[in-house]
Motif scaffolding. Structure first.
Motif, short mmCIF file in Angstrom:
data_model
loop_
_atom_site.label_atom_id
_atom_site.label_comp_id
_atom_site.label_asym_id
_atom_site.label_seq_id
_atom_site.Cartn_x
_atom_site.Cartn_y
_atom_site.Cartn_z
N GLN A 107 0.82 -1.22 0.00
CA GLN A 107 0.00 0.00 0.00
C GLN A 107 0.85 1.26 0.00
OE1 GLN A 107 -3.43 -0.25 -0.27
NE2 GLN A 107 -2.84 -2.39 -0.57
N GLY A 108 2.17 1.11 -0.18
CA GLY A 108 3.06 2.26 -0.21
C GLY A 108 3.43 2.79 1.16
N LEU A 109 3.36 1.93 2.17
CA LEU A 109 3.68 2.33 3.54
C LEU A 109 4.84 1.47 4.04
CD1 LEU A 109 2.82 4.20 5.84
CD2 LEU A 109 1.15 2.51 6.54
N PRO A 110 6.08 1.90 3.80
CA PRO A 110 7.24 1.10 4.22
C PRO A 110 7.24 0.87 5.72
CG PRO A 110 7.89 2.86 2.72
CD PRO A 110 6.47 3.13 3.11
N TRP A 111 7.56 -0.31 6.13
CA TRP A 111 7.50 -0.72 7.53
C TRP A 111 8.49 0.08 8.37
CZ3 TRP A 111 4.15 -3.72 10.03
CH2 TRP A 111 4.51 -4.29 11.27
N GLY A 112 7.95 0.74 9.39
CA GLY A 112 8.81 1.46 10.32
C GLY A 112 9.39 2.75 9.78
N ASP A 113 8.81 3.30 8.73
CA ASP A 113 9.38 4.50 8.11
C ASP A 113 8.35 5.61 7.96
OD1 ASP A 113 11.21 6.17 6.85
OD2 ASP A 113 10.89 5.27 4.87
N PRO A 114 7.79 6.14 9.05
CA PRO A 114 8.07 5.82 10.47
C PRO A 114 7.00 4.95 11.13
CG PRO A 114 6.99 7.94 10.35
CD PRO A 114 7.05 7.41 8.92
N PHE A 115 5.95 4.57 10.38
CA PHE A 115 4.87 3.75 10.95
C PHE A 115 5.09 2.29 10.59
CE2 PHE A 115 0.82 1.56 10.45
CZ PHE A 115 0.20 1.83 11.66
N PRO A 116 4.85 1.35 11.52
CA PRO A 116 4.40 1.54 12.90
C PRO A 116 5.56 1.80 13.85
CG PRO A 116 4.51 -0.80 12.44
CD PRO A 116 4.88 -0.10 11.16
N SER A 117 5.28 2.51 14.93
CA SER A 117 6.27 2.72 15.98
C SER A 117 6.50 1.44 16.77
CB SER A 117 5.81 3.81 16.96
OG SER A 117 5.36 4.96 16.31
N PHE A 118 5.46 0.63 16.86
CA PHE A 118 5.49 -0.61 17.64
C PHE A 118 4.41 -1.52 17.10
CE2 PHE A 118 2.08 1.77 19.48
CZ PHE A 118 1.16 0.83 19.87
N PHE A 119 4.41 -2.77 17.55
CA PHE A 119 3.30 -3.66 17.24
C PHE A 119 3.16 -4.72 18.31
CE2 PHE A 119 6.97 -5.36 14.89
CZ PHE A 119 7.00 -6.69 15.32
N CYS A 120 1.94 -5.19 18.45
CA CYS A 120 1.62 -6.36 19.27
C CYS A 120 1.20 -7.46 18.30
CB CYS A 120 0.50 -6.04 20.25
SG CYS A 120 -0.20 -7.48 21.07
N THR A 121 2.00 -8.50 18.21
CA THR A 121 1.74 -9.59 17.28
C THR A 121 1.18 -10.80 18.01
OG1 THR A 121 2.74 -10.99 15.56
CG2 THR A 121 4.13 -10.43 17.44
N ARG A 122 0.31 -11.54 17.35
CA ARG A 122 -0.36 -12.70 17.93
C ARG A 122 -1.13 -12.32 19.19
NH1 ARG A 122 -1.43 -16.11 14.55
NH2 ARG A 122 -0.94 -18.07 15.58
#
Length: 269
Positions: free
Chosen positions: A64-79
């Motif tokens: 979708q044109g949103l590179p990971w961590g650049d700057p979103f998302p700052s963090f994630f909760c996985t599983r």
């Protein structure tokens, strides 16, 4: 007078919240990408709370044109369990939290494995016939019932069957019924993530659409909450009861709608 919000952390469910899976349009509109990027650059922690694996979310956002961590998302909760902060060069796990949750998860999965045959027979005796049955080592039990109505009935049966397990709680996500780790949950993860950054629970704004998001929407962890026009009726009721917001827009369009309104009102820390 109720004090105005001073939001310092935003937690987003992924599917049907940030990601709109309806055909014929962008899954995440440019304006939503834009405001999340701007907020991250301004020092607001914006992240994801999902049952998905993090690399699945990364790849979908990149498309979708949103590179990971650049700057979103700052963090994630996985599983719905494990917390990571996204650094410039690497993921930074919350070691203490993740270590404790992994130990508890091992115990919960072991307890479920000893009972799952009996649980399946109990579901079938109640006229419920799972389409698929998974016991994940990093998540818990996931049962695909084929439709939301049977999934809710299965969840209630599983809640009764798992009541003897202190580490277990149940929820539903669409056609899936789950038995998951009660010491984690999306709401618990967001509250802990905020505390590690010196933020109060009421400085967290959580968005979700389905029953598996209720832990971060219903007020039990003291978080502020929002849902979109496509949110389940149960979710909308919980958000209203928590004094939260329901947007007119669907999925990520609704996210942009509310985040923009908060900016106009000066409601960020």
């Amino acid at each position: 007078m109720t004090p105005k919000p001073q939001i310092g952390l935003i937690g987003l469910d992924f599917d049907w919240t940030l990601m709109n899976h309806n055909p014929g349009g962008p899954k995440v509109p440019p304006e939503t990408i834009g405001i999340l990027t701007e907020l991250c650059e301004e020092g607001i922690f914006c992240g994801l709370a999902s049952g998905r694996y993090w690399w699945e979310m990364r790849d979908e956002l990149a498309a979708q044109g949103l590179p990971w961590g650049d700057p979103f998302p700052s963090f994630f909760c996985t599983r719905e369990t494990f917390i990571y902060w996204v650094g410039l060069d690497a993921l930074e796990p919350d070691v203490e939290w993740n270590t404790a949750r992994r130990a508890e998860m091992r115990e919960l999965v072991h307890q479920i494995s000893e009972r799952q045959t009996a649980w399946r027979l109990s579901l079938e005796a109640a006229g419920l016939h799972p389409k698929r049955w998974w016991l994940w080592g990093d998540y818990g039990l996931e049962v695909n019932m084929g439709n939301p109505e049977d999934a809710q009935r299965a969840r209630l049966v599983l809640a009764e069957l798992s009541a003897e397990l202190p580490l277990a709680e149940t929820h539903r996500n669409g056609s899936l019924a789950h038995v998951v780790l009660t010491t984690a949950t999306k709401g618990g993860c967001l509250r802990h993530a905020a505390e590690t950054r010196g933020l109060r629970p009421d400085q967290v704004l959580a968005f979700g659409d389905s029953a598996n998001d209720l832990s971060m929407l219903d007020g039990r962890f003291g978080l502020r909450s929002a849902t979109m026009a496509n949110g389940d009726d149960e979710v909308k009721a919980a958000v209203r009861a928590n004094g939260g917001w329901i947007t007119e827009g669907v999925a990520s369009s609704g996210i942009h709608e509310l985040l923009h309104e908060f900016r106009l009102r000066g409601w960020y820390a």
